[in-house]
Design a protein around this motif. Structure first.
Motif, short mmCIF file in Angstrom:
data_model
loop_
_atom_site.label_atom_id
_atom_site.label_comp_id
_atom_site.label_asym_id
_atom_site.label_seq_id
_atom_site.Cartn_x
_atom_site.Cartn_y
_atom_site.Cartn_z
N VAL A 76 -0.23 7.36 -10.60
CA VAL A 76 -0.24 5.97 -11.07
C VAL A 76 -0.68 5.03 -9.95
N VAL A 77 -0.13 5.22 -8.74
CA VAL A 77 -0.50 4.38 -7.60
C VAL A 77 -1.95 4.59 -7.21
N MET A 89 6.08 -6.86 -10.82
CA MET A 89 5.83 -5.42 -10.78
C MET A 89 4.55 -5.08 -10.02
N GLY A 90 3.50 -5.83 -10.24
CA GLY A 90 2.24 -5.56 -9.56
C GLY A 90 2.30 -5.88 -8.08
N TRP A 91 2.96 -6.97 -7.74
CA TRP A 91 3.11 -7.34 -6.34
C TRP A 91 3.87 -6.28 -5.57
N GLU A 92 4.91 -5.72 -6.19
CA GLU A 92 5.70 -4.67 -5.54
C GLU A 92 4.90 -3.38 -5.40
N SER A 93 3.91 -3.18 -6.25
CA SER A 93 3.07 -1.97 -6.17
C SER A 93 1.89 -2.14 -5.23
N LEU A 94 1.65 -3.39 -4.79
CA LEU A 94 0.48 -3.64 -3.96
C LEU A 94 0.59 -2.96 -2.59
N ILE A 95 1.78 -3.03 -1.96
CA ILE A 95 1.95 -2.44 -0.63
C ILE A 95 1.75 -0.92 -0.66
N PRO A 96 2.38 -0.17 -1.61
CA PRO A 96 2.09 1.26 -1.67
C PRO A 96 0.61 1.56 -1.91
N ALA A 97 -0.04 0.77 -2.77
CA ALA A 97 -1.46 1.00 -3.03
C ALA A 97 -2.30 0.73 -1.80
N PHE A 98 -1.98 -0.34 -1.08
CA PHE A 98 -2.72 -0.66 0.14
C PHE A 98 -2.47 0.41 1.21
N ALA A 99 -1.20 0.84 1.34
CA ALA A 99 -0.88 1.89 2.31
C ALA A 99 -1.60 3.19 1.97
N ALA A 100 -1.71 3.50 0.66
CA ALA A 100 -2.43 4.71 0.24
C ALA A 100 -3.91 4.61 0.58
N MET A 101 -4.49 3.41 0.39
CA MET A 101 -5.90 3.22 0.72
C MET A 101 -6.14 3.43 2.22
N GLY A 122 -12.43 2.81 2.18
CA GLY A 122 -13.76 3.03 1.65
C GLY A 122 -13.98 4.40 1.07
N SER A 123 -12.98 5.29 1.14
CA SER A 123 -13.12 6.65 0.61
C SER A 123 -12.36 6.77 -0.71
N PRO A 124 -13.05 6.90 -1.84
CA PRO A 124 -12.35 7.04 -3.13
C PRO A 124 -11.47 8.29 -3.18
N VAL A 125 -11.98 9.41 -2.69
CA VAL A 125 -11.17 10.63 -2.67
C VAL A 125 -9.95 10.44 -1.77
N GLY A 126 -10.16 9.80 -0.64
CA GLY A 126 -9.06 9.55 0.28
C GLY A 126 -7.98 8.67 -0.32
N ALA A 127 -8.38 7.69 -1.14
CA ALA A 127 -7.40 6.80 -1.78
C ALA A 127 -6.47 7.59 -2.69
N VAL A 128 -7.02 8.53 -3.45
CA VAL A 128 -6.20 9.34 -4.35
C VAL A 128 -5.29 10.27 -3.55
N LEU A 129 -5.85 10.94 -2.54
CA LEU A 129 -5.04 11.82 -1.70
C LEU A 129 -3.94 11.03 -1.00
N CYS A 151 3.42 8.90 -2.09
CA CYS A 151 4.47 8.88 -3.12
C CYS A 151 5.35 10.12 -3.06
N VAL A 152 4.77 11.27 -2.73
CA VAL A 152 5.59 12.47 -2.57
C VAL A 152 6.55 12.29 -1.39
N VAL A 153 6.06 11.77 -0.28
CA VAL A 153 6.92 11.53 0.89
C VAL A 153 8.01 10.53 0.54
N GLN A 154 7.67 9.48 -0.21
CA GLN A 154 8.67 8.49 -0.61
C GLN A 154 9.77 9.13 -1.45
N GLU A 155 9.39 9.95 -2.42
CA GLU A 155 10.39 10.57 -3.28
C GLU A 155 11.26 11.56 -2.51
#
Length: 291
Positions: A19-20, A218-230, A236-243, A249-253
């Motif tokens: 989702v992120v 809800m979106g604002w709270e999801s922005l930091i994880p999304a930015f950290a994932a990027m 600039g790497s689409p594959v990297g963003a997903v990885l 998220c696995v580490v967070q859980e």
């Protein structure tokens, strides 16, 4: 922590990561092509979620139809913001577009709060029981969320790497001047890009609302994880963003038994800081020398 607890946390982390990955990919596309972090991505997610809630309340339609309508609405909002704001800021310092994106996010959030209030909303969905496999519990809704997110990511990767649109987009990202000299019309391409960014954000917001609740923050709270994932995956790497989203998220859980659920967002900051200190290029990024 037993292996069953570990398996449950791992499954939850992978589902949340998918989702992120949607807003993280949307931010990566803008960062790679337009060269600024789109801080309004989270609030575009909220816009999509509330649009789906509104369509369900007013039209009494199934969630899948409300989600399609919300994708259309959010894509138009995203493309409109590019036409009215970000296109005019092209060529200016990155901070100008970043501040404009922050302002746009505040505007969207304030409009949603004004018209919808701060009450928590939920989608109208049938109640389902979790499947139990020897202690490993899986909700059918979570599997549906993961399947939709994975399908959307697959479609975007096909667009980026297997179509003329993707080739032109990568050419503009590499060098806008060379792409323009090659006859690529950047105007229509950018409009399509921002429509795609709005669609990804909307789907991410709807899936997040299906998994939890819909609120203006809800979106604002999801922005930091999304930015950290990027950043973790490589800017600039689409594959990297997903990885990056999956790893984060696995580490967070997995950290929940040690730190508690309240510190999951803090862990995103920690991961972001460590990546910037130790490997600024991220997992899939390449270190570039600047003279």
């Amino acid at each position: 922590m037993t292996w069953i607890d570990f398996a449950n946390l791992l499954i939850n982390g992978l589902i949340e990561g998918l989702v992120v990955a949607l807003p993280a990919l949307a931010m990566t596309l803008v960062m790679g092509v337009n060269r600024f972090p789109n801080a309004a991505t989270g609030d575009l997610m909220t816009t999509g979620a509330y649009a789906a809630v509104a369509v369900q309340l007013l039209g009494g339609v199934p969630l899948w139809l409300a989600a399609i309508a919300s994708v259309a609405v959010t894509a138009v909002v995203s493309a409109g913001s590019y036409q009215l704001i970000f296109r005019k800021l092209a060529g200016r310092p990155m901070v100008a577009s970043m501040l404009a994106a922050i302002g746009l996010g505040f505007l969207l959030r304030s409009l949603i709060s004004f018209f919808a209030g701060h009450d928590q909303r939920t989608f109208e969905m049938p109640l389902v029981r979790a499947w139990n496999f020897g202690g490993i519990r899986i909700l059918p809704t979570d599997l549906l969320i993961a399947a939709i997110a994975a399908a959307c990511l697959a479609v975007v990767f096909v667009l980026i790497y297997r179509t003329s649109f993707g080739r032109q987009l990568r050419a503009v990202a590499d060098s806008a001047d060379l792409a323009r000299a090659s006859g690529i019309r950047a105007g229509g391409l950018m409009l399509c890009l921002w429509l795609l960014v709005g669609a990804l954000s909307s789907i991410g917001g709807v899936l997040l609302g299906m998994k939890a609740i819909v609120t203006p923050e809800m979106g604002w709270e999801s922005l930091i994880p999304a930015f950290a994932a990027m950043v973790l995956g490589g800017i600039g790497s689409p594959v990297g963003a997903v990885l990056g989203a999956l790893v984060l998220c696995v580490v967070q859980e997995l950290s929940v038994p040690l730190l508690g659920p309240s510190y999951k967002l803090v862990l995103s900051f920690v991961v972001l800081a460590l990546v910037l200190l130790l490997r600024p290029a991220g997992i899939m990024g390449r270190v570039q020398l600047v003279r």
